[in-house]
Design a protein around this motif. Sequence first.
Motif, PDB file in Angstrom:
ATOM      1  N   LEU A  57       0.892  -1.124   0.012  1.00 39.65           N
ATOM      2  CA  LEU A  57      -0.025  -0.122  -0.086  1.00 39.65           C
ATOM      3  C   LEU A  57       0.876   1.320  -0.074  1.00 39.65           C
ATOM      4  O   LEU A  57       0.613   2.210  -0.781  1.00 39.65           O
ATOM      5  CB  LEU A  57      -0.934   0.053   1.188  1.00 39.65           C
ATOM      6  N   THR A  58       1.901   1.131   0.762  1.00 39.42           N
ATOM      7  CA  THR A  58       2.877   2.314   0.777  1.00 39.42           C
ATOM      8  C   THR A  58       3.439   2.791  -0.473  1.00 39.42           C
ATOM      9  O   THR A  58       3.763   3.707  -0.944  1.00 39.42           O
ATOM     10  CB  THR A  58       3.839   2.255   2.009  1.00 39.42           C
ATOM     11  N   ALA A  59       3.853   1.501  -1.156  1.00 37.69           N
ATOM     12  CA  ALA A  59       4.554   1.623  -2.534  1.00 37.69           C
ATOM     13  C   ALA A  59       3.519   2.317  -3.499  1.00 37.69           C
ATOM     14  O   ALA A  59       3.888   3.014  -4.295  1.00 37.69           O
ATOM     15  CB  ALA A  59       5.100   0.167  -2.846  1.00 37.69           C
ATOM     16  N   GLN A  60       2.368   1.878  -3.606  1.00 33.90           N
ATOM     17  CA  GLN A  60       1.409   2.582  -4.451  1.00 33.90           C
ATOM     18  C   GLN A  60       1.141   4.009  -4.054  1.00 33.90           C
ATOM     19  O   GLN A  60       1.123   4.573  -5.018  1.00 33.90           O
ATOM     20  CB  GLN A  60       0.054   1.859  -4.073  1.00 33.90           C
ATOM     21  N   SER A  85     -11.177   6.535   7.973  1.00 32.21           N
ATOM     22  CA  SER A  85      -9.657   6.900   8.762  1.00 32.21           C
ATOM     23  C   SER A  85      -8.808   7.423   7.783  1.00 32.21           C
ATOM     24  O   SER A  85      -8.640   7.120   6.606  1.00 32.21           O
ATOM     25  CB  SER A  85      -9.024   5.300   9.220  1.00 32.21           C
ATOM     26  N   LYS A  86      -8.266   8.813   8.076  1.00 30.86           N
ATOM     27  CA  LYS A  86      -7.620   9.545   7.339  1.00 30.86           C
ATOM     28  C   LYS A  86      -6.091   9.626   7.655  1.00 30.86           C
ATOM     29  O   LYS A  86      -5.902   9.381   8.846  1.00 30.86           O
ATOM     30  CB  LYS A  86      -8.012  10.877   7.173  1.00 30.86           C
ATOM     31  N   MET A  87      -5.409   9.517   6.876  1.00 31.69           N
ATOM     32  CA  MET A  87      -3.780   9.578   7.171  1.00 31.69           C
ATOM     33  C   MET A  87      -2.924  10.481   6.043  1.00 31.69           C
ATOM     34  O   MET A  87      -3.466  10.554   5.081  1.00 31.69           O
ATOM     35  CB  MET A  87      -3.337   8.356   7.371  1.00 31.69           C
ATOM     36  N   ILE A  88      -1.991  10.962   6.456  1.00 26.05           N
ATOM     37  CA  ILE A  88      -1.206  11.945   5.414  1.00 26.05           C
ATOM     38  C   ILE A  88      -0.034  11.064   5.211  1.00 26.05           C
ATOM     39  O   ILE A  88       0.667  10.745   5.996  1.00 26.05           O
ATOM     40  CB  ILE A  88      -1.076  13.392   6.151  1.00 26.05           C
ATOM     41  N   PHE A  89       0.391  11.265   3.618  1.00 25.01           N
ATOM     42  CA  PHE A  89       1.348  10.497   3.184  1.00 25.01           C
ATOM     43  C   PHE A  89       2.328  11.587   2.728  1.00 25.01           C
ATOM     44  O   PHE A  89       1.868  12.501   1.768  1.00 25.01           O
ATOM     45  CB  PHE A  89       0.966   9.841   2.035  1.00 25.01           C
ATOM     46  N   LEU A  91       4.744   7.392  11.164  1.00 24.20           N
ATOM     47  CA  LEU A  91       5.445   6.118  10.826  1.00 24.20           C
ATOM     48  C   LEU A  91       6.318   6.446   9.562  1.00 24.20           C
ATOM     49  O   LEU A  91       5.844   6.910   8.585  1.00 24.20           O
ATOM     50  CB  LEU A  91       4.495   5.148  10.379  1.00 24.20           C
ATOM     51  N   ALA A  92       7.539   6.687   9.771  1.00 26.18           N
ATOM     52  CA  ALA A  92       8.696   6.824   8.665  1.00 26.18           C
ATOM     53  C   ALA A  92       8.886   5.486   7.970  1.00 26.18           C
ATOM     54  O   ALA A  92       9.017   4.511   8.615  1.00 26.18           O
ATOM     55  CB  ALA A  92       9.779   7.353   9.536  1.00 26.18           C
ATOM     56  N   THR A  93       8.375   5.678   6.749  1.00 23.81           N
ATOM     57  CA  THR A  93       8.493   4.429   5.939  1.00 23.81           C
ATOM     58  C   THR A  93       9.744   4.382   5.031  1.00 23.81           C
ATOM     59  O   THR A  93       9.964   3.622   4.064  1.00 23.81           O
ATOM     60  CB  THR A  93       7.341   4.245   4.878  1.00 23.81           C
TER      61      THR A  93
END
Length: 715
Positions: free
Chosen positions: A447-450, A530-534, A572-574
């Motif tokens: 999901l993070t890669a997308q 649920s909202k999150m910021i990338f 969370l640092a990816t």
Amino acid sequence: MPSAPDEAQAGVTTRTADHSSCSGGKEFRFILSQDISLPLSFRVNRFVPDRTLLIERSAPVLFVECTLYIDGVQFGLSTNTRLKSLGSPYCWNELVTLSAKYRDLTPFSHLAFTVWDMSSGEDNIYIVGGTTISLFNSKNQLKTGRLRLRVWPNKMADGSLSTSTPGKVPKTKREEIERLERVANKYIRGQIPHIGWLDNLIANAADKLEKESERTENLHSSLIVELCSFEHRVVFQEYGAKLHTSVPSSLVDISKNKLVIACDPEIGRINPSEHKHSVLAWSLARGVNDREMKPSSVDRKLIQNILKYPPTRTLNVDEKQLLWKFRFYLTSEKKALVKFLLSVEWSDIQEAKQAVALIPRWESIDVADALGLLSPVFQNEEVRAYAVGVLERASDEELQCYLLQLVQGLRFERSDRSRLAHFLVNRVHKEENGFQVWQSLIEQAELTAQLRSIMKELSNVKHDAQTKGRILEQLFSGIFSELKNFSEPIPSPLAPTVLLDGIVPEESLVFKSANYPLCIAFSTVNGGTSKMIFKKGDNLRKDQLVIQIISLMDRLLKSDNLDLHLTPYQVLATGLEEGLVEFIPSISVAKIIQKTGSIKSYLQKCNPDEDGPFGITAQCLETFIKSCAGYSVITYILGIGDRHLDNLLLQDDGRLFHVDFSYMLGEQPHRFAPPSPPMKLCKEMVEVMGVNTMQDSSPTVARHTTYYESPATSY
């Protein structure tokens, strides 16, 4: 700017050259390069391209190749920075550490930097330019601080003695910003006197000039690097050579103006008689085994002072002997165990056995103290196993406060099958199946890669945030349409107990910011959102660490019955410059003041109460003041910088919280910025408290300032 560790830890000896006879009694303190066994390190800050590169290359993907040359010959392998493609200026801010040590360097040591462009693929790498800098100046002193190096276009960096790509250009050919960089280095090193009022004036003008130089088209490309700094100047001396001692003025022949050099070959060597005496005295003191011995009132006072020492303070010989002498008496004091283990001579097998045998008799220590036993200072496996045993009694909530440090502690284990590694793995599998855990991690990584791919697509579009938001919705309807509905629910990376089953494109948007972060809305299996910021382009590892500290502080304050309504959101640092941040519905203080004129008006609108203070509900006002006090003290303790009103957010219930912790421990975003206030407390915040100034001595202010004193006293 990278700085060297403490000189004692690095094995560095500070020398003093006394020039009292010829320079007015001044001393020149310095360090010999032969005494520094640390690896050579520096920071590659950023690359500022010229107009040619911006015209010829539409979307460069750059990295910097760093190579060390000693006496014109390459020394060791080259090291590359990561790729950078977010546009000018290309900022890496990456610390590079080479295999060579400072003691290996010679006066003719050079660092060569070559900037490469990979936008055409790995098989067609384009040379942007190169530059070379000598590590020692004409006085054989190691260069330090920030350097702006001229990059020679279409040339590889030349590391030969007569280099064709010098980063330092003659004074007559330097640009104003290059001259400014060199003057600033002298100011930082103390070669230019500090004058407070004048420094602030010059700092503002210099900062403005630096911004203008980055906005305008540059005539020359430049690479900005930061060399490691030490407490004193580093002077070259060949490794293994002997330093002549300072000479008394009586040996100076004034009539002939010649200096008589006297060398003492015994300097720096161990005196055998003194060494034997100290070993015998140590053995005699360590041989005391009286289990009933109790310290006197003077010794008890000394011991209590030792127990209050910070964890990083080194105990001297007398303090170690004192703790060892009364080790049986101290077994009832749990705070004394870590200090006692620091006093043990672990190279002595018999003493180490006695210390390990005494640990089970000690009063059980706290989890925070057990973390100290997992540091690299303690290599004994029994000691580390005891620390893990203490952690096993801790709850999941408490372990969450120290999880980052526990994972880092694995670096200091001698084996992958250590007690700490088993503990962490078993704790994860206690309530969840191991296969399900790994499957969830894989799904979260995909999901993070997308999301990273979506961010890359948007970065190629040169439009405002609103236009990028419409393009984002089109992407979710096109090539990324599979993200609308997941085949199976995925645990949220920020809150694993929340299961996500797809993205809601209508509620997702792009923030108006420098790097245009994404705000992604996910639907959950229970029907919620649920909202999150990338974010891409920010080092969220600092934010994650600061939020962890704030969470721990909040836990400690609540244990003292002091709830300051803090908001430790999840981070969370990816990657090095990307990560996920929990979205908290709020509005920045800057926008509040712009729209409503004051914070008071905004709170009156969100929480009206005709009978409450200032037309605001008492609970809302209390929440605002407590959260304001808590974050003021916390940001002061951590030295958080860049505290402008866009980084202060306010929720509808009155909770104030800070975001963006890229600058901490005294760092500031601008190099020439004047000293910032110790905490951010603007007049609009004070106005909500019902006064015009914090110097007001009214009972209202007295009650409110207690919230500032309480957390400070707790820490």
